[in-house]
Enzyme design. Structure first.
Site, PDB file in Angstrom:
ATOM      1  N   GLY A  15       0.824  -1.212   0.000  1.00  0.00           N
ATOM      2  CA  GLY A  15       0.000   0.000   0.000  1.00  0.00           C
ATOM      3  C   GLY A  15       0.849   1.249   0.000  1.00  0.00           C
ATOM      4  N   PHE A  16       0.205   2.372   0.206  1.00  0.00           N
ATOM      5  CA  PHE A  16       0.891   3.671   0.171  1.00  0.00           C
ATOM      6  C   PHE A  16       1.976   3.746   1.259  1.00  0.00           C
ATOM      7  CE2 PHE A  16       0.237   8.022   2.204  1.00  0.00           C
ATOM      8  CZ  PHE A  16       1.317   8.600   1.544  1.00  0.00           C
ATOM      9  N   ASP A  36       0.399  -8.839   1.676  1.00  0.00           N
ATOM     10  CA  ASP A  36      -0.677  -7.964   1.195  1.00  0.00           C
ATOM     11  C   ASP A  36      -1.667  -8.779   0.376  1.00  0.00           C
ATOM     12  OD1 ASP A  36      -2.071  -5.673  -0.169  1.00  0.00           O
ATOM     13  OD2 ASP A  36      -0.487  -4.549   0.843  1.00  0.00           O
ATOM     14  N   LYS A  94     -13.248  -7.009   9.975  1.00  0.00           N
ATOM     15  CA  LYS A  94     -12.518  -8.282  10.065  1.00  0.00           C
ATOM     16  C   LYS A  94     -11.015  -8.052   9.903  1.00  0.00           C
ATOM     17  CE  LYS A  94     -15.930 -11.573   8.320  1.00  0.00           C
ATOM     18  NZ  LYS A  94     -16.245 -12.469   7.192  1.00  0.00           N
ATOM     19  N   GLY A 105      -1.118 -13.126  17.689  1.00  0.00           N
ATOM     20  CA  GLY A 105      -0.882 -14.549  17.962  1.00  0.00           C
ATOM     21  C   GLY A 105       0.473 -14.971  17.406  1.00  0.00           C
ATOM     22  N   TYR A 148     -14.312   1.426  10.361  1.00  0.00           N
ATOM     23  CA  TYR A 148     -12.881   1.739  10.425  1.00  0.00           C
ATOM     24  C   TYR A 148     -12.492   2.160  11.846  1.00  0.00           C
ATOM     25  CZ  TYR A 148      -8.433   4.008   9.087  1.00  0.00           C
ATOM     26  OH  TYR A 148      -7.112   4.376   8.986  1.00  0.00           O
ATOM     27  N   LYS A 152     -10.325  -0.157  14.443  1.00  0.00           N
ATOM     28  CA  LYS A 152      -9.002   0.289  14.901  1.00  0.00           C
ATOM     29  C   LYS A 152      -8.966   0.433  16.423  1.00  0.00           C
ATOM     30  CE  LYS A 152      -6.527   0.989  11.091  1.00  0.00           C
ATOM     31  NZ  LYS A 152      -5.154   0.500  10.878  1.00  0.00           N
TER      32      LYS A 152
HETATM   33  P1  NAD Z   1      -3.458   1.763   1.762  1.00  0.00           P
HETATM   34  O1  NAD Z   1      -4.890   1.452   1.480  1.00  0.00           O
HETATM   35  O2  NAD Z   1      -2.628   2.326   0.659  1.00  0.00           O
HETATM   36  O3  NAD Z   1      -2.700   0.470   2.323  1.00  0.00           O
HETATM   37  C1  NAD Z   1      -3.326  -0.568   3.016  1.00  0.00           C
HETATM   38  C2  NAD Z   1      -2.757  -1.886   2.493  1.00  0.00           C
HETATM   39  O4  NAD Z   1      -3.344  -2.983   3.204  1.00  0.00           O
HETATM   40  C3  NAD Z   1      -3.057  -2.126   1.023  1.00  0.00           C
HETATM   41  O5  NAD Z   1      -1.882  -2.536   0.357  1.00  0.00           O
HETATM   42  C4  NAD Z   1      -4.105  -3.220   1.039  1.00  0.00           C
HETATM   43  O6  NAD Z   1      -4.103  -4.004  -0.140  1.00  0.00           O
HETATM   44  C5  NAD Z   1      -3.718  -3.980   2.284  1.00  0.00           C
HETATM   45  N1  NAD Z   1      -4.824  -4.758   2.871  1.00  0.00           N
HETATM   46  C6  NAD Z   1      -6.078  -4.322   3.134  1.00  0.00           C
HETATM   47  N2  NAD Z   1      -6.812  -5.316   3.668  1.00  0.00           N
HETATM   48  C7  NAD Z   1      -5.993  -6.400   3.760  1.00  0.00           C
HETATM   49  C8  NAD Z   1      -6.165  -7.734   4.212  1.00  0.00           C
HETATM   50  N3  NAD Z   1      -7.352  -8.175   4.685  1.00  0.00           N
HETATM   51  N4  NAD Z   1      -5.111  -8.594   4.133  1.00  0.00           N
HETATM   52  C9  NAD Z   1      -3.922  -8.175   3.639  1.00  0.00           C
HETATM   53  N5  NAD Z   1      -3.702  -6.928   3.188  1.00  0.00           N
HETATM   54  C10 NAD Z   1      -4.729  -6.041   3.254  1.00  0.00           C
HETATM   55  O7  NAD Z   1      -3.453   2.733   3.028  1.00  0.00           O
HETATM   56  P2  NAD Z   1      -2.260   3.486   3.756  1.00  0.00           P
HETATM   57  O8  NAD Z   1      -2.549   4.943   3.713  1.00  0.00           O
HETATM   58  O9  NAD Z   1      -0.961   3.000   3.254  1.00  0.00           O
HETATM   59  O10 NAD Z   1      -2.501   3.012   5.250  1.00  0.00           O
HETATM   60  C11 NAD Z   1      -1.699   2.007   5.855  1.00  0.00           C
HETATM   61  C12 NAD Z   1      -2.101   1.845   7.310  1.00  0.00           C
HETATM   62  O11 NAD Z   1      -1.902   3.069   8.004  1.00  0.00           O
HETATM   63  C13 NAD Z   1      -3.569   1.464   7.499  1.00  0.00           C
HETATM   64  O12 NAD Z   1      -3.664   0.539   8.554  1.00  0.00           O
HETATM   65  C14 NAD Z   1      -4.219   2.770   7.902  1.00  0.00           C
HETATM   66  O13 NAD Z   1      -5.341   2.564   8.707  1.00  0.00           O
HETATM   67  C15 NAD Z   1      -3.095   3.469   8.655  1.00  0.00           C
HETATM   68  N6  NAD Z   1      -3.266   4.933   8.624  1.00  0.00           N
HETATM   69  C16 NAD Z   1      -3.003   5.644   7.487  1.00  0.00           C
HETATM   70  C17 NAD Z   1      -3.207   7.023   7.489  1.00  0.00           C
HETATM   71  C18 NAD Z   1      -2.920   7.883   6.277  1.00  0.00           C
HETATM   72  O14 NAD Z   1      -3.172   9.083   6.318  1.00  0.00           O
HETATM   73  N7  NAD Z   1      -2.375   7.384   5.186  1.00  0.00           N
HETATM   74  C19 NAD Z   1      -3.685   7.666   8.640  1.00  0.00           C
HETATM   75  C20 NAD Z   1      -3.964   6.889   9.759  1.00  0.00           C
HETATM   76  C21 NAD Z   1      -3.734   5.520   9.747  1.00  0.00           C
END
Ligand code: NAD
Ligand code: UDP
Length: 315
Positions: A15-16, A36, A94, A105, A148, A152
């Site tokens: 992801g990002f 992922d 989930k 775990g 969400y 969290k």
């Molecule tokens: P994103 O959507 O780009 O990345 C999330 C990644 O998780 C993706 O690659 C997605 O394919 C993967 N994913 C989702 N569900 C999954 C599953 N069931 N099994 C395996 N992989 C799964 O988002 P991001 O901005 O990179 O966020 C990453 C984390 O940081 C997240 O947990 C998000 O809640 C947290 N976060 C991000 C921000 C932000 O501003 N970017 C702010 C607060 C928290």
């Protein structure tokens, strides 16, 4: 700087944020396992890492258990933008809850240290401003953002219970809005939306009157903070806020993006989504004190770099 090589699992690594974290850990010479299911992540985010001998992509859904031998786990898997986490809200819960149980775990079994990517959303629509870690939040349990926010929040609970009950070595970071290159152009987050709209000279969609505020952190600063937190002494487990405390209204952000892109776009106003927080700004005193961490890039500098990235992918 020389680092001790570790085997590190990054869930959500395609992801990002996860892909930037993988870059950093691969660069430091660690053996990086990127897990992922590619829901919102993409192979292209990590394409440049695939040939590296110390990087591996595991396509797996975190809702299912997995056994791996690792020293550290960064748990980032979870869709982060409202349109994606609302696409299948039950799955979002989930991923946060069962994903946390599965990873905790695993951490317990192999004695790995584990960091949770929590979020400012656990504060909901905050009545305390700026938000400190001691604030318990103001969250709707039954709204469209609840899958969400509550997922969290429950994950944080699980982290602390595994820590108390099973002595798992945990870290919890509450991430505030973070932006930068590799944000998905269609994920609906405000910075990617505004930049894409500005670069194509289409209308900039400000929701509500644009008076709601956010505080935006550039991705490189955030990654530095996550790594510092993972390596912090074991008596500092969080939760700790991480974000840039400079606060802007969404209307100010729209005007800044127009100025920095030299766009002909006009600002239009659209309805404010349900439960959209009115204000958000991190108090980062704890991170400063314990990790000597604070952001180094201001919004204009970070936006300039992000606009450059979007120009390259939009040609
Ligand atoms: P994103 O959507 O780009 O990345 C999330 C990644 O998780 C993706 O690659 C997605 O394919 C993967 N994913 C989702 N569900 C999954 C599953 N069931 N099994 C395996 N992989 C799964 O988002 P991001 O901005 O990179 O966020 C990453 C984390 O940081 C997240 O947990 C998000 O809640 C947290 N976060 C991000 C921000 C932000 O501003 N970017 C702010 C607060 C928290
Ligand atoms: N927003 C907006 N126009 C858009 C996308 C978002 O005005 O095209 C607003 C949204 O209503 C919210 C803020 O920008 O108030 C941040 O939205 P985002 O989805 O990026 O993050 P979050 O609400 O989760 O902080």
């Amino acid at each position: 700087m020389k680092h001790i090589q570790k085997r590190i699992l990054v869930t959500g690594g395609a992801g990002f944020l996860g892909s930037h974290l993988c870059d950093r850990l691969v660069e430091e010479g660690h053996e990086v396992l990127c897990l992922d299911n590619l829901f919102t992540g993409a192979k292209r985010n990590i394409g440049h890492l695939i040939e590296k001998p110390n990087f591996e992509l595991i396509r797996h859904d975190l809702v299912e258990p997995i056994l791996l031998e690792v020293d550290e786990i960064y748990n980032l898997a979870c869709p982060a933008s409202p349109i994606h986490y609302q696409f299948n809200p039950v799955k979002t819960v989930k991923t946060s809850v069962m994903g946390a149980i599965n990873m905790l775990g695993l951490a317990k079994r192999v004695k790995a240290k584990i960091l949770q990517a929590s979020t400012s959303e656990i504060y909901g629509d905050p009545t305390v401003h700026p938000q400190t870690e001691g604030y318990w939040g103001n969250v709707n349990t039954i709204g469209i953002r609840s899958c969400y926010d509550e997922g969290k929040r429950c994950a944080e609970t699980l982290f602390f219970d595994y820590h108390r009950q099973n002595r798992v070595n945990i870290r919890v970071v509450r991430i505030f809005n973070t932006y930068g290159p590799r944000m998905h152009p269609n994920d609906g987050r405000v910075i990617s939306n505004f930049i894409v709209q500005a670069l194509s000279n289409s209308d900039i969609t400000v929701y509500g009157r644009g008076e709601q505020t956010r505080s935006f952190c550039f991705v490189d600063d955030l990654i530095e903070g996550l790594v510092r937190m993972m390596n912090a002494p074991d008596d500092f487990i969080g939760p700790v806020n991480m974000g840039n405390p400079d606060e802007f209204s969404i209307l100010e952000l729209a005007q800044m993006v127009i100025r920095l892109t030299g766009s002909r776009s006009k600002i239009i106003f659209e309805p404010l989504p349900q439960d959209d927080p009115l204000q958000r700004q991190p108090d980062i005193s704890l991170a400063k004190e314990h990790l000597n961490w604070e952001p180094t890039l201001n919004l204009e500098q970070g936006l300039t770099r992000t606009i450059e990235y979007f120009r390259t992918i939009m040609v």
